[in-house]
Design an enzyme around this catalytic site. Structure first.
Site, PDB file in Angstrom:
ATOM      1  N   ASP A 188       0.791  -1.148  -0.017  1.00 48.62           N
ATOM      2  CA  ASP A 188       0.009   0.107  -0.041  1.00 48.62           C
ATOM      3  C   ASP A 188       0.720   1.191   0.027  1.00 48.62           C
ATOM      4  O   ASP A 188       1.900   1.207  -0.548  1.00 48.62           O
ATOM      5  CB  ASP A 188      -1.033  -0.123   1.198  1.00 48.62           C
ATOM      6  CG  ASP A 188      -2.366   0.475   0.815  1.00 48.62           C
ATOM      7  OD1 ASP A 188      -2.287   2.004   0.878  1.00 48.62           O
ATOM      8  OD2 ASP A 188      -3.387  -0.087   0.914  1.00 48.62           O
ATOM      9  N   HIS A 229      -4.066   5.148   4.216  1.00 45.55           N
ATOM     10  CA  HIS A 229      -4.887   3.860   3.713  1.00 45.55           C
ATOM     11  C   HIS A 229      -4.060   2.648   4.152  1.00 45.55           C
ATOM     12  O   HIS A 229      -4.764   1.846   4.813  1.00 45.55           O
ATOM     13  CB  HIS A 229      -4.872   3.906   2.020  1.00 45.55           C
ATOM     14  CG  HIS A 229      -5.670   3.083   1.363  1.00 45.55           C
ATOM     15  ND1 HIS A 229      -5.242   1.857   1.021  1.00 45.55           N
ATOM     16  CD2 HIS A 229      -6.943   3.123   1.447  1.00 45.55           C
ATOM     17  CE1 HIS A 229      -6.226   1.166   0.176  1.00 45.55           C
ATOM     18  NE2 HIS A 229      -7.419   1.897   0.409  1.00 45.55           N
ATOM     19  N   SER A 405     -11.482  -1.808   0.064  1.00 50.76           N
ATOM     20  CA  SER A 405     -10.045  -1.446   0.762  1.00 50.76           C
ATOM     21  C   SER A 405     -10.253  -2.229   2.131  1.00 50.76           C
ATOM     22  O   SER A 405      -9.315  -2.701   2.566  1.00 50.76           O
ATOM     23  CB  SER A 405      -9.976  -0.075   0.511  1.00 50.76           C
ATOM     24  OG  SER A 405      -9.301   0.337  -0.384  1.00 50.76           O
TER      25      SER A 405
END
Length: 651
Positions: A188, A229, A405
């Site tokens: 990520d 994220h 996600s």
């Protein structure tokens, strides 16, 4: 350079400036990275000398190969329209170099990112933390202040949810299975490894920053926390239990590794490949919550080196038991189809969709026949704390993580629990366990388009949710005494070639009769994945729909309508449309492909070829499995009986 820049937005802007047609990777944007292959194996020191004498900077090996390396040239722009031909020629002229290829830049996007405001959540956590610690210290319930808001772990009806619609993690925890000895890599934008809920479970040895080429994959600062994220995904898996910080991870005793590879003005094949092939004997699970652009008109997937990395991972990773790749199915909504995403639709990955806390499909969910199972992404709109509660940047917490996600890391956590229960599980064992133990529970399509269906082997599936929501208690229970499935084989069932014209009024119906390689070394008797490699062009690609029906009558929609896809030039070229819906069926007989336009306007098309590939085993994968509790593993009992019937009918 402004630190708050979003690289994907920069890439799109450059594409517009260059007046390019954006087709997933916005034409051929070139980077300052080169793939270099030597005639013979060379040491890293020798490769560095070649780089230096040609004006390049040495980056490192490609997939740990002694003959393949990555170079970069610092005087070349990181992103440009034209190829840097003189520099490529310079490398090729070196007597030690066999091949030099400048790397193309393409877009890869995080899934489910939305700007989050965390301040009210943080202050509320601070107010509640002491109270929670006092009330729960001796109760056997995690004392982490956000645990009560982690409805995906234990759904009691929070935020308008349906009680017991959750991952059933407590059943695994209660038998002492918490993810011990398992490492999951978060591929990520980096991980805040100094977060108090993560640093105890951070595996520094297995971590790396492929965006900056160093060992410290800490997220790059932006004003809007865009690079939060990976940290949020990490907390879902490995947030520490009973430390009074944020919440608790699905596999709270497992380790997480940070692989920062999603934060540069481009993505290259080498960055992806090196990330997915990083330390395959120290990393068990690779979790990816990103992919090609979810715009409903992109058809894209892994390039050559990345495919090599994934195949090498499943064949040789984890001491040849196989690396486990978990992929978010996509956030393109009903106007996209995840079978157009070559990562989520790969048979080497486990594609995970999401559901809301009341069992519906989320508005951003993509559907496709390659989805294996589902977890959760967010609760009902309008409810406070309806998102996924997890860790956030700079030691903070959030209850607003969402999208597929959020779903993929939850699945990775469940798989970490399964590996804790049985470290000998192969990558295929994990897929079989997923199929057998995932539950329909309260999952449903609110629009009524995709109902639950029973396939020819007695397994229930749904086009949106795969085989259901993951159940940690059941997968751990079945994994404890699981016998590894028999060897896997591949069979080309047949091909149809020609020029088959069709239009909005006339569909194509093609058939392939197969004996599934009967009598050959690669004969298939029990199916796993089925691929249809199809080449087709249409006046409007987005209006194409395709259906594949198995000999046992199971119908899979392998391509749905994509209203935003106006392509009339490229079509699909040998694209591998994949379905898992015929899992455990017998493949012998007639397979039927239907290609039809879903359009109010007149459209025309031509199909050029269709090749059917079958993947599975010659022996029943379930014959040796024990059924300790039929109520818990009724799917296993049903499919075993079906397989016994087939075997008896052939004797």
């Amino acid at each position: 350079m402004y630190l708050g820049i979003r690289w994907n937005e920069l890439l799109r802007t450059l594409c517009v400036i260059a007046s390019l047609v954006v087709l997933g990777s916005c034409g051929n944007m070139m980077t300052n990275q080169w793939y270099v292959q030597f005639h013979n194996d060379v040491t890293p020191e020798a490769a560095q000398q070649v780089a230096q004498r040609n004006g390049f900077q040495y980056v490192g090996k490609v997939l740990n190969s002694p003959s393949e390396y990555q170079f970069q040239h610092n005087t070349v722009s990181k992103l440009r329209k034209r190829r840097s031909v003189p520099y490529t020629r310079l490398l090729k002229a070196d007597p030690l170099v066999k091949l030099a290829v400048q790397q193309t830049g393409h877009i890869r996007e995080k899934r489910g990112y939305k700007p989050m405001q965390t301040s009210p959540i943080i202050s509320r956590v601070k107010r509640d933390i002491q109270k929670v610690l006092e009330e729960k210290r001796d109760s056997g319930v995690p004392n982490d202040p956000l645990y009560s808001k982690e409805w995906y772990l234990k759904n009691t009806g929070q935020a308008g949810g349906v009680p017991k619609l959750d991952l059933n993690v407590k059943a695994a925890w209660d038998v002492g299975v918490t993810g011990k000895g398992v490492t999951t890599a978060i591929m990520d934008d980096g991980v805040d490894y100094m977060h108090p809920d993560l640093y105890h479970n951070y595996n520094a040895e297995a971590s790396y920053d492929f965006s900056s080429n160093d060992a410290f994959p800490y997220p790059r600062y932006t004003d809007d926390w865009f690079n939060s994220h990976g940290t949020r995904c990490a907390g879902e898996i490995s947030a520490r239990r009973d430390n009074g910080v944020c919440g608790v991870g699905v596999a709270y005793d497992s380790k997480i590794a940070g692989l920062r590879m999603l934060d540069q003005p481009y993505m290259t094949d080498l960055i992806e490949a090196n990330s997915m092939g990083h330390m395959p004997d120290k990393i068990d699970i690779y979790s990816a919550s990103w992919g090609p652009t979810d715009d409903g008109m992109t058809v894209d997937g892994p390039r050559n080196a990345t495919m090599r990395a994934i195949v090498n991972g499943v064949n040789n990773g984890r001491g040849k038991k196989g690396s486990i790749y978990v992929w978010a199915s996509g956030d393109g909504g009903p106007d996209d189809d995840c079978n157009c995403d070559g990562y989520a639709a790969s048979m080497w990955t486990i594609s995970i969709n999401s559901a809301t806390n009341d069992g519906q499909t989320a508005g951003y969910d993509e559907s496709c026949s390659s989805t294996l199972a589902s977890t959760f992404s967010n609760g009902k709109a309008g409810y406070e704390d309806a998102g996924v509660a997890t860790t956030d940047l700079y030691g903070k917490c959030t209850t607003r993580h969402s999208g597929t996600s959020a779903a993929a890391p939850e699945a990775a956590g469940v798989f970490a629990l399964a590996l804790d229960a049985n470290p000998d599980l192969t990558w295929r064992d994990m897929q079989h366990l997923t199929v057998l133990t995932s539950k329909r529970n309260h999952l449903f399509d609110p629009n009524g388009y995709h109902n639950w269906t029973i396939n020819g082997a007695g397994l229930e599936f749904n086009h949106l949710f795969g085989y259901g929501v993951l159940d940690a208690g059941s997968i751990v229970d079945l994994a404890l005494n699981w016998k590894s499935v028999p060897e896997r084989f591949h069979c080309t069932a047949g091909s149809v070639k020609g020029k088959y014209a069709f239009n909005s009024s006339v569909a194509i119906v093609l058939t392939i009769d197969t004996d599934a390689c009967l009598g050959q070394d690669n004969e298939i008797k029990y199916l796993e994945h089925v691929q249809s490699f199809i080449s087709v062009k249409a006046s409007r690609r987005g209006d194409l729909t395709m259906y594949l029906t198995s000999p046992m009558g199971t119908k899979s929609m392998i391509l749905s309508k994509r209203p935003r896809d106006a392509d009339s030039k490229d079509g699909f070229t040998k694209w591998p449309f994949m379905t898992t819906h015929s899992w455990a069926e017998t493949p012998v007989g007639t397979w039927t492909l239907v290609v039809v336009f879903d359009s109010d306007e007149h459209q025309t098309g031509t199909l050029f070829d269709w090749t059917l590939m079958l993947h599975g085993s010659q022996e029943s994968p379930y014959a040796k499995q024990q059924i300790k509790a039929a109520a818990k593993h009724s799917k296993l009992g049903v499919v075993k009986r079906e397989h016994e019937k087939w075997s008896a009918s052939k004797e």
